[in-house]
Write an enzyme that holds these catalytic residues in place. Sequence first.
Site: not given
Length: 367
Positions: A184-185
């Site tokens: 999710g970064k």
Amino acid sequence: MIPFLDLKTQYHSIQNDIQAAVLATLDSAQYTLGRDVACFEEEFAAYCGATFGVAVNSGTSALHLALLAAGVGPGDEVVTVACTFVATVAAIEYAGATPVFVDVDPLTQNMDPQRIEAVLTDSTKAILPVHLHGQPADMDPILAIARRRGLVVIEDAAQAHGAEYKGRRVGALGDLGCFSFYPGKNLGAYGEAGMVVTDNEDYAQTLRMLRDWGQEHKYRHVIKGFNYRMEGLQGAVLRVKLRHLDDWTAARRQWAALYGQWLGDCPVETPALTPWGRSVHHVYAIRSPRRDKLLKALQQREIQTGIHYPVPVHLQPAYSNLGYQAGDLPTTERIAQETLSLPMFPELGTARVEAVAAAVWEALAHG
């Protein structure tokens, strides 16, 4: 429904390149470290403006090894913040050291440099600021204190790929910079991955041994190490995605600007704009004393949100051993009670930003 995050859309936009890179890695049989990981180390370090990059299997491992490479261990204290994900603090304890918290600046939600001197002792070995939500911490005063006191500065840049402080990218400002490539970064792997960047060749050499069982070369174990190596497939994926990172960051900044414009007069606090920082908006977190009401209202409108983070680390049961109590870090605690993260990803689009902003307005107008 407006999602908080949409990884599938991003994958489909680069699917052909990703699949080609993955197949090439499978064909090479370099499944752990290998050429793609080595190339990604060079490319990402250069992107950050650092000399060396050492790829590992997670952002937590990056923090752990950075602390060990800097000589942090039992009996040492590391100054950091509780307004962060728990991994920041866990890594300090993994190294055998003691976390010491300072409160954060209410605008940036990052380490308040004016509070550092008061907690320094003869046992202080390092300062570990966090660039929360992709917003750079105010690094110059932090670095000045560290240099004056002979302390190591380790940046937790897990949420801040490409963020800039006074024109320089974070991660390369202190002695070591730690990144997470959790999916999710802003730059996310398709699994777990992380990296430490540094300009110090001795640190880099130690990091490379620490991640691979302490080996100087095969079966020559110079120090006690860990199995923290990055997988070859993740290196291949991240090399492809790095080529798109600046475009994705530009999109995030565009949506953040629109949020700021449409929520400008709304009774919420939007992320601070500082004269010295260029945020990459990993998270777009607003603040409101009516946070829980707002969260429920957005849920009813099928708008996904998040809270980063509902309980600060110093009040987590797992870290009660550190001896902190409610009221010790008032700004951190207030932020935890008021923060709500709105949908933010490169493919979000103008219409969805407008819809979210309108829903925030409507929810707060009725109560």
